[in-house]
Design an enzyme around this catalytic site. Sequence first.
Site, mmCIF file in Angstrom:
data_model
loop_
_atom_site.group_PDB
_atom_site.id
_atom_site.type_symbol
_atom_site.label_atom_id
_atom_site.label_comp_id
_atom_site.label_asym_id
_atom_site.label_seq_id
_atom_site.Cartn_x
_atom_site.Cartn_y
_atom_site.Cartn_z
ATOM 1 N N CYS A 4 0.845 -1.202 0.000
ATOM 2 C CA CYS A 4 0.000 0.000 0.000
ATOM 3 C C CYS A 4 0.879 1.251 0.000
ATOM 4 C CB CYS A 4 -0.896 -0.020 1.232
ATOM 5 S SG CYS A 4 -1.752 1.526 1.507
ATOM 6 N N CYS A 7 0.671 3.344 3.218
ATOM 7 C CA CYS A 7 1.394 2.685 4.314
ATOM 8 C C CYS A 7 2.896 2.928 4.163
ATOM 9 C CB CYS A 7 1.118 1.187 4.326
ATOM 10 S SG CYS A 7 -0.468 0.700 5.038
ATOM 11 N N ASP A 30 -0.691 16.849 -1.772
ATOM 12 C CA ASP A 30 -1.073 15.971 -2.876
ATOM 13 C C ASP A 30 -0.139 16.233 -4.064
ATOM 14 O OD1 ASP A 30 -3.996 14.374 -3.645
ATOM 15 O OD2 ASP A 30 -2.627 14.917 -5.285
ATOM 16 N N HIS A 46 -3.363 1.250 8.596
ATOM 17 C CA HIS A 46 -4.135 1.039 7.371
ATOM 18 C C HIS A 46 -5.613 0.803 7.668
ATOM 19 C CE1 HIS A 46 -4.704 -0.086 3.129
ATOM 20 N NE2 HIS A 46 -5.726 -0.757 3.645
ATOM 21 N N HIS A 97 -6.383 3.257 0.920
ATOM 22 C CA HIS A 97 -5.968 3.534 2.303
ATOM 23 C C HIS A 97 -6.590 4.897 2.590
ATOM 24 C CE1 HIS A 97 -2.418 3.763 5.405
ATOM 25 N NE2 HIS A 97 -3.218 4.815 5.624
ATOM 26 N N HIS A 99 -7.775 8.429 3.107
ATOM 27 C CA HIS A 99 -7.087 9.726 3.118
ATOM 28 C C HIS A 99 -8.152 10.797 2.970
ATOM 29 C CE1 HIS A 99 -7.214 7.956 -0.880
ATOM 30 N NE2 HIS A 99 -7.377 9.175 -1.368
ATOM 31 N N HIS A 101 -8.914 14.487 1.791
ATOM 32 C CA HIS A 101 -8.428 15.616 0.988
ATOM 33 C C HIS A 101 -8.814 16.925 1.674
ATOM 34 C CE1 HIS A 101 -7.720 13.298 -2.854
ATOM 35 N NE2 HIS A 101 -8.628 12.510 -2.325
HETATM 36 P P1 AMP Z 1 -8.245 9.321 -4.360
HETATM 37 O O1 AMP Z 1 -8.496 9.373 -5.833
HETATM 38 O O2 AMP Z 1 -9.274 10.010 -3.520
HETATM 39 O O3 AMP Z 1 -7.934 7.915 -3.886
HETATM 40 O O4 AMP Z 1 -6.950 10.213 -4.113
HETATM 41 C C1 AMP Z 1 -5.660 9.736 -4.226
HETATM 42 C C2 AMP Z 1 -4.810 10.975 -4.208
HETATM 43 O O5 AMP Z 1 -3.509 10.622 -3.858
HETATM 44 C C3 AMP Z 1 -4.751 11.690 -5.565
HETATM 45 O O6 AMP Z 1 -5.211 13.025 -5.400
HETATM 46 C C4 AMP Z 1 -3.270 11.606 -5.928
HETATM 47 O O7 AMP Z 1 -2.817 12.761 -6.581
HETATM 48 C C5 AMP Z 1 -2.624 11.435 -4.562
HETATM 49 N N1 AMP Z 1 -1.335 10.739 -4.543
HETATM 50 C C6 AMP Z 1 -1.045 9.540 -5.101
HETATM 51 N N2 AMP Z 1 0.246 9.212 -4.826
HETATM 52 C C7 AMP Z 1 0.755 10.214 -4.068
HETATM 53 C C8 AMP Z 1 2.036 10.468 -3.478
HETATM 54 N N3 AMP Z 1 3.058 9.614 -3.611
HETATM 55 N N4 AMP Z 1 2.202 11.617 -2.768
HETATM 56 C C9 AMP Z 1 1.184 12.492 -2.647
HETATM 57 N N5 AMP Z 1 -0.038 12.308 -3.165
HETATM 58 C C10 AMP Z 1 -0.251 11.193 -3.883
HETATM 59 ZN ZN ZN Z 2 -2.195 1.332 3.704
#
Ligand code: AMP
Ligand code: ZN
Length: 113
Positions: A4, A7, A30, A46, A97, A99, A101
């Site tokens: 993940c 994670c 982001d 997680h 996982h 998150h 926003h």
């Molecule tokens: P979601 O579509 O709600 O699952 O959002 C996933 C978010 O994670 C997206 O806005 C991506 O731009 C962001 N994301 C993916 N990988 C990374 C990373 N390594 N560092 C920061 N943000 C990330």
């Molecule tokens: Zn995770």
Amino acid sequence: MSNCIFCKIANKEIPSQFIYEDDIMIIIKDINPQAKLHYLAIPKAHYDNIVDLSNRAPETLNHMFNVIAKEKDNLGLQNGMRVITNLGEDGCQSVPHIHIHLLGGEKLSEKMG
Ligand code: AMP
Ligand code: ZN
């Protein structure tokens, strides 16, 4: 969860700049910002999504919102923010996982989708 990405970020297997960190959660920027300021608040443990987190660790969910409220000025979100968590396929959750926003730093569109 061994494969993940959040994670791995939370336990520092993948380098990332933490804007905020405590024992329970991190806040990062982001990589693909959808507003002038776009952060992700992520629990270190997680949980698949907001329902899983709310069911299994309501105190962590509560802690995350306390931190968001406490840190909003440091994040540049003193004027308000949009708080979003995507869930499942129709919600376009791409990282399984939980998150949260946090979007702001400018007046956002009244449209949400
Ligand atoms: P979601 O579509 O709600 O699952 O959002 C996933 C978010 O994670 C997206 O806005 C991506 O731009 C962001 N994301 C993916 N990988 C990374 C990373 N390594 N560092 C920061 N943000 C990330
Ligand atoms: Zn995770």
